[in-house]
Structure formats: structure tokens, C-alpha cells
Design an enzyme around this catalytic site. Structure first.
Site: not given
Length: 495
Positions: A34, A38, A68, A440
Site C-alpha cells: 500500500c 491507504c 489505495c 533577472d
């Protein structure tokens, strides 16, 4: 993480979805594995054992939980953040390279022997490249079985299986259901009908996810004919190994809805991988935001809209070309330059659901273009033609498996490639979570407004505390300006 038993047990007992994809829980009594979240009652601690991958669970004889569906959990964020050979191998396997080129092809791309790659993957993931690719084929088969009406034989080969018998055996072993039973269960779910030829699926992610900058950026910079924003979805064309495709991606509170139209279903694995990469869906936003919040000047931005992702690209070479076209011009001008290239050199496609018209031209198609016909300054023409020649010749590679530092050095050696262009390619094409853009103009303005250092050297020094998540810090800093990249476009009208 799977070796930290105490931490894994706590995650399972609290059903913590943040750890889905980090590890898998196998239950010794039921022989089922799982995801940590789950919904069933957690097993006794003494009956739990933990594995680093679904492939390792399958190799150990466990089958996937039907509740699940652990095979559909987000991928481990490690494989995007890390740059070592194991992470690069996982990105290639996720892209379906083993199915197309075999383990020798995987090893060649990484510059190792097949035996070395096998040993490294076994040590870290508990499964070799063939087992990992097999687990992915099983998941691809499940998607095709449940979302299309393709005959099972076509599903088998589209998912990458070499025979129908192997396909049947694998599906039964992994899901404890025959292919026909999987399709029957999906049909009983009363899902809404989809357009014939369209594969509809959900792309999971770790919460939180802020769609504003992610989809806002993609829509604001969309190249006409290749990308568009239509009816609340980002749509674009995809150039794929066996054909081409069109994808529509729509943000929802707990998933991204993905509608794929492919000319060849064998491209499904790569198309899904490219979409997840584009939207940075395997990131761990909790870890990112916790680190950035340690800076008191960044913390208010994170708290205001947590879960920002880094918008990436479906093709590294395409983005590099677009980055050059965008040097020192506005977003609108960059789109115009790119649209001209697309019209002149892109491959036409049909789009019955929107306004997409072309694939972005491949490097080979651009390698022979006449620089005198480009409406660009002479220096930028040379930058562009040198770039596409290197990409077409294969001397420069910008894939998800590329060595990031080597690519940076190769880009910096090309004429016209300064720090901004190199770093924006590293951030969006190579997926480096620590790429940074201190030169930038928007980042410098934002830094000054926040009280951060605004000179590149001083800002870089301050940003050392944000590592290894400086690319995410860039996304938060860009939000200081009221720019279209920070907002979802208005519903209804195509961009």
C-alpha cells in the site's frame, strides 16, 4: 527513507499522504502493498515491512492494494531533485527508455555499463531496471485498460509488453485481477463518457499545489499554434517517439485532469511522464516551503500562497530555442518570434477540440534555417544557429537525464549564452531545483522591494540559505510583480 522504520510506521499510522511515493508498506499477513495514506485500518507494526519502490514490492511477491492503488501515487521527489546516476536512471526509466532501447540503451545514455546500473539500482531501490520498467508497464496497462476501449492485444503492446501472455501474467500478479476484470470494474464506476481516442486520467500530486504561477506562466508564454489556454485548461502539442499527441491539463483541488489524444498509444508512458515533469508534480512542497520560510523576508510570500511549482517544459531543446528568442525582449515579442519559427518549420497537426496547429520544430528542422530570414539582431541569429546546430548534431543534449553541470558548461561555451540564459535552461529544461537567476531584472526589483540585497553577488550570497530550492524561491520572488505569469487566465477565452 524506507530504512527508517519508526518514521515509516508513524507516517502509515497517521495516513500521511505527503509520504506517498517516498516508500511503500508491504503487509506480511495479506501479501498486499500500500501507499502510506491507504484508507484501510493500518496493520500491526510487526506485520509491516517497507520497500523503496513498487517494483521491489512486486519482486518480493506482494500485490497492489485495490483500495489505495499504490501504483498511482506521485513519484518520489528524490528523482527530480537529485542529479546522480540513480536519479538520472529513474527519470529515463520513467520516460520508457528501457522499453524502447533496453537496459543497454539505458546504460549507454548514462555512460555506465549495464552491470553498474543494475548494481546501483538494486542497492538503492531493491529492484533492477527491468523490474522497475515492468512495474511501470503494469501501471501503463492499467490506465489503457480502464480508460480506453482498445482490444487487450493492443493494450499489451502499447504498454510495452513483448507478448500477450506476459501482459496477462503481469496484470494478474500485480493487481490480482485479470485484464478483463480490471476493465469490468472500471466500467461499473459509472465514469462520464470520454471522446473516442482520448485517454482521460488523473495526475496526482503532493499538496499543496498553487496553480496560479504554474498555469499562469505556461499560458502567458504560450507559443501560438503549439500551446493555448482554452476553457480552463492548458493545451499543447507533443512530439513523441512513435507519433505525436495533444494534451489538455486542467488544475483541480486534489489532482490535475489530463486528456491525451495520441496517434500511437505506445507513447502513453512518455506522454504522462512529460506532463508530470512539465508541471513539477513530483515535488515535495512541504520540504521546499519549510526551507524557504527560514528566511524572514521570504516567509510572508510563502505563507500567502504556498505550494508553488517550477513550470518546466516537455522538451529541453525546444525550451533552449525559446530562451534564446526571449533574450532581452518582452514576453509578447518572444511569442511572436517563436510563432514565426513554428509556422515556417513546424510539422502541421489536426486539432478537433481547439486551435493547435503545429508541433514545435525539431532541432534538425531548424539546423538548416537561413539566419538572414530571422527578424533578430545579428548577434542573436548567431546564438540561435549555433545552438540548433549543436542540438541537431547531438553534441549538446538537454534531456531529463542530462548531467546538469556538464550541460551548464557546454551552454556557457556557446556564443551569446550568459548566466541568465544558462540558468533559466537549467531551471526549466533540466529541472534543477537549485537553479538561480540573480541577474533577472524582475528578481532584482522584487529583492529590492522586499529588502533583500539587489545586486547579483549579494543576492547570491543571501540565497545560499535557500539551497537546494533556489528555483522555487525564484517563483515566489516573481510574485512580487503584478505580471500575467502569476495569474490563471480568464476562463473561456483561448490565449
Amino acid at each position: 527513507m524506507h530504512t527508517d522504520t519508526e518514521r515509516c510506521v508513524r507516517a502509515v499510522q497517521s495516513k500521511d499522504s505527503r509520504f506517498d511515493g517516498w516508500f511503500f508498506t508491504a503487509v506480511l499477513t495479506t501479501r498486499i502493498y500500500c501507499r502510506p495514506s491507504c484508507p484501510v485500518v493500518p496493520p500491526k507494526v510487526e506485520n509491516m515491512t517497507f520497500y523503496p519502490s513498487s517494483a521491489a514490492c512486486q519482486q518480493a511477491g506482494f500485490r497492489a492494494c485495490k483500495r489505495c492503488r499504490p501504483d498511482t501515487s506521485p513519484g518520489s521527489p528524490e528523482w527530480n531533485a537529485r542529479a546522480d546516476s540513480v536519479a538520472r536512471a529513474m527519470r529515463l526509466i520513467r520516460d520508457g527508455v528501457v522499453d524502447r532501447e533496453g537496459v543497454p540503451g539505458l546504460a549507454t545514455r548514462l555512460g555506465y555499463s549495464a552491470r553498474q546500473i543494475e548494481r546501483q539500482l538494486l542497492a538503492e531501490l531493491g529492484a533492477g531496471p527491468l523490474a522497475l520498467a515492468r512495474a511501470q508497464r503494469a501501471q501503463t496497462a492499467r490506465v489503457l485498460i480502464e480508460t480506453t476501449g482498445l482490444p487487450m492485444a493492443e493494450v499489451a503492446f502499447a504498454a510495452g509488453f513483448s507478448s500477450i501472455r506476459t501482459f496477462n501474467d503481469t496484470v494478474r500478479e500485480v493487481f490480482a485481477l485479470a485484464p478483463g476484470e480490471l476493465r469490468g470494474r472500471a466500467a461499473r464506476s459509472a465514469k462520464p463518457p470520454v471522446t473516442p481516442g482520448v485517454i482521460a486520467l488523473r495526475l496526482p500530486y503532493r499538496a499543496p499545489l498553487n496553480p496560479s504561477n504554474l498555469f499562469g506562466h505556461l499560458a502567458a508564454t504560450a507559443v501560438p499554434g503549439v500551446e493555448e489556454w482554452r476553457d480552463g485548461a492548458y493545451r499543447r502539442t507533443l512530439d513523441l517517439p512513435y507519433g505525436h499527441g495533444i494534451v489538455a491539463l486542467t488544475p483541480h483541488p486534489d489532482h490535475i485532469a489530463c486528456r491525451l489524444s495520441l496517434t500511437d498509444p505506445r507513447d502513453l508512458t512518455l506522454a504522462i511522464s512529460r506532463c508530470r515533469w512539465l508541471l513539477d508534480l513530483d515535488a515535495d512542497p512541504v520540504a521546499v516551503d519549510e526551507q524557504l520560510r527560514t528566511d524572514p523576508l521570504l516567509a510572508p510570500l510563502v505563507d500567502k500562497a504556498p505550494g508553488r511549482r517550477v513550470p518546466r517544459t516537455v522538451d529541453g531543446a525546444e525550451f533552449a530555442v525559446r530562451a534564446v528568442l526571449g533574450q532581452q525582449v518582452s514576453t509578447a515579442a518572444a511569442r511572436t518570434h517563436a510563432a514565426r519559427l513554428v509556422t515556417a518549420h513546424g510539422t502541421p497537426v489536426d486539432d478537433s477540440e481547439g486551435g493547435l496547429t503545429h508541433l514545435f520544430p525539431a532541432s534538425g528542422a531548424l539546423a538548416g534555417l537561413d539566419p538572414e530570414r530571422l527578424a533578430l539582431p545579428r548577434s542573436r541569429r548567431r546564438t540561435l544557429t549555433t545552438l540548433v546546430e549543436a542540438l541537431a548534431a547531438g553534441s549538446l543534449r538537454l534531456g531529463t537525464d542530462t548531467d546538469r553541470e556538464q550541460a551548464r558548461a557546454e551552454l556557457a561555451a556557446l556564443p551569446g549564452f550568459g548566466p541568465w540564459t544558462v540558468e533559466v535552461i537549467a531551471m526549466r529544461a533540466l529541472g534543477d531545483p537549485d537553479a538561480f537567476l540573480p541577474t533577472d531584472l524582475g528578481i532584482r526589483r522584487s529583492a529590492q522591494e522586499l529588502g533583500l540585497p539587489s545586486t547579483p553577488a549579494a543576492l547570491t550570497a543571501r540565497a545560499a540559505a535557500w539551497r537546494p530550492w533556489r528555483a522555487y524561491a525564484v517563483q515566489y520572488l516573481w510574485t512580487v510583480d503584478d505580471h500575467p505569469i502569476n495569474h490563471l487566465p480568464a476562463q473561456g477565452s483561448p490565449s
